[in-house]
Structure formats: structure tokens, C-alpha cells
Design a protein around this motif. Sequence first.
Motif, mmCIF file in Angstrom:
data_model
loop_
_atom_site.group_PDB
_atom_site.id
_atom_site.type_symbol
_atom_site.label_atom_id
_atom_site.label_comp_id
_atom_site.label_asym_id
_atom_site.label_seq_id
_atom_site.Cartn_x
_atom_site.Cartn_y
_atom_site.Cartn_z
ATOM 1 N N GLU A 153 -11.956 -3.592 6.615
ATOM 2 C CA GLU A 153 -12.048 -2.928 5.367
ATOM 3 C C GLU A 153 -13.419 -2.138 5.286
ATOM 4 O O GLU A 153 -13.573 -1.331 4.424
ATOM 5 C CB GLU A 153 -11.948 -4.113 4.422
ATOM 6 N N LEU A 155 -6.023 -1.257 9.410
ATOM 7 C CA LEU A 155 -6.201 -1.141 8.125
ATOM 8 C C LEU A 155 -5.065 -1.801 7.270
ATOM 9 O O LEU A 155 -3.902 -1.465 7.494
ATOM 10 C CB LEU A 155 -6.625 0.164 7.486
ATOM 11 N N GLY A 161 -9.517 -1.138 2.795
ATOM 12 C CA GLY A 161 -9.675 -0.622 4.147
ATOM 13 C C GLY A 161 -9.141 0.968 4.172
ATOM 14 O O GLY A 161 -9.594 1.910 4.702
ATOM 15 N N ILE A 162 -8.005 1.173 3.252
ATOM 16 C CA ILE A 162 -7.530 2.480 3.147
ATOM 17 C C ILE A 162 -8.354 3.712 2.602
ATOM 18 O O ILE A 162 -8.621 4.756 3.066
ATOM 19 C CB ILE A 162 -5.870 2.359 2.480
ATOM 20 N N CYS A 177 -11.127 4.417 4.890
ATOM 21 C CA CYS A 177 -10.656 4.844 6.538
ATOM 22 C C CYS A 177 -11.349 5.945 7.222
ATOM 23 O O CYS A 177 -11.652 5.729 8.363
ATOM 24 C CB CYS A 177 -9.053 4.989 6.424
ATOM 25 N N ILE A 197 -14.465 4.079 8.678
ATOM 26 C CA ILE A 197 -14.264 3.042 9.491
ATOM 27 C C ILE A 197 -13.735 3.751 10.793
ATOM 28 O O ILE A 197 -14.139 3.390 12.080
ATOM 29 C CB ILE A 197 -12.773 2.422 9.000
ATOM 30 N N ILE A 226 -2.383 1.137 10.891
ATOM 31 C CA ILE A 226 -1.909 0.415 9.570
ATOM 32 C C ILE A 226 -0.975 -0.538 9.687
ATOM 33 O O ILE A 226 -0.056 -0.611 10.600
ATOM 34 C CB ILE A 226 -1.601 1.764 8.686
ATOM 35 N N TYR A 273 -0.846 -4.890 3.635
ATOM 36 C CA TYR A 273 -1.176 -3.795 2.638
ATOM 37 C C TYR A 273 -0.370 -3.772 1.361
ATOM 38 O O TYR A 273 -0.871 -3.735 0.271
ATOM 39 C CB TYR A 273 -1.002 -2.224 3.346
ATOM 40 N N ILE A 321 -4.643 7.433 6.612
ATOM 41 C CA ILE A 321 -4.649 6.867 8.163
ATOM 42 C C ILE A 321 -4.672 8.257 9.107
ATOM 43 O O ILE A 321 -5.519 8.586 9.863
ATOM 44 C CB ILE A 321 -3.810 5.912 8.493
#
Length: 173
Positions: free
Chosen positions: A14, A45, A50-51, A54, A57, A69, A74, A96
Motif C-alpha cells: 500500500e 497492489l 495501493g492503487i 502506485c 510504489i 494487481i 481490490y 497500474i
Amino acid sequence: IPHNVHLILVPKVETAAQIKKVDKTIQQICKINNIKEPIFLMPILESAAGILNCLEIAKASANNVALAIGLEDYTADIGVKRTSRGRESLFARSQIINAARAAGIQAIDTVFSDVNDENTLRESVKEAKEIGFDGKGCIHPRQISPIHEEFSPSEVEIERAKKIVRAFNEARI
């Protein structure tokens, strides 16, 4: 890591800080065990947080080689049912792809959970390729060949690439 690992999938990522912590721990283990080869990372993710994070990350470690993903978790996190049409995940999947491209790494689509439905798997792979994914996760060995076949370039794509290379080489002369 001391057992010849080359890539680690890091689930439920995340924040960039989580990847940095994993990477630091890996580097410490490598130093203790005198491992010189890099250990690559693929953050997965699986949440709204997380998205939304991203890109950070994706750029969190030089050892990141892909961003993946996980749509089962999700969709549960955002409170919707996962559907075959995938409208509920288009934003996340697009994020992503764009974050991976911006970071210079691969974008890997979610797994296809029905291991007995090769035709729908192939359709899912074609759609993933069309929107920009470089690969797709799989959960059973029988999914490997269909995924490879659908992600392999077509003859038209190969010929187009050859034309581009020829034009580039001619322009250099």
C-alpha cells in the motif's frame, strides 16, 4: 534469499515505505550471505490505498521490475463485486499500467481464477494486452501456455517492429 531466489512477489503493498523496508531487509540478508546478484521485486497492489500510491510504489526500489494487481482483494476493498466485464477495476488497472510505464517497469494483470476455462482465459489475456499489460498472473500450470501464446507478438506486430528497426538503421547511416 540464500536459496537462489531471483524475484519476490510482495503482496498487499500500500505504500512505498513498505517496499523500501522489504528491499532494505533483502539487502541486509544478501550482505550477511555474501550474495551479489540482485533480488528483484514485484509489488502486488490489492487495495484502494495501493492503487492511489502506485507510482510511488513503482519507483520505491531500483529492484522493482514489475507492478501487479490483485483484483479479488481490490474489489473487496472498494466494496464491489468483481465482474467478468471488469468495469469496476478499469481505473485501478489503468493506474497500474501508467505507473509501471512511468517507472520503466512491467505491468502485470491479475490472475484468472477459473483454471478450467481456457477460452475465457484467452479473452481475458487479449483484453489485458489491449489495454497495456505486459503479462498476466496465473494460478495453475495449464494457464502458462495460453497466456504466453496470447501475449506473444503476432506476425503483423513482428513485421511492424522489423520495419521500425530497418528505418532506424537506415536513418543512422
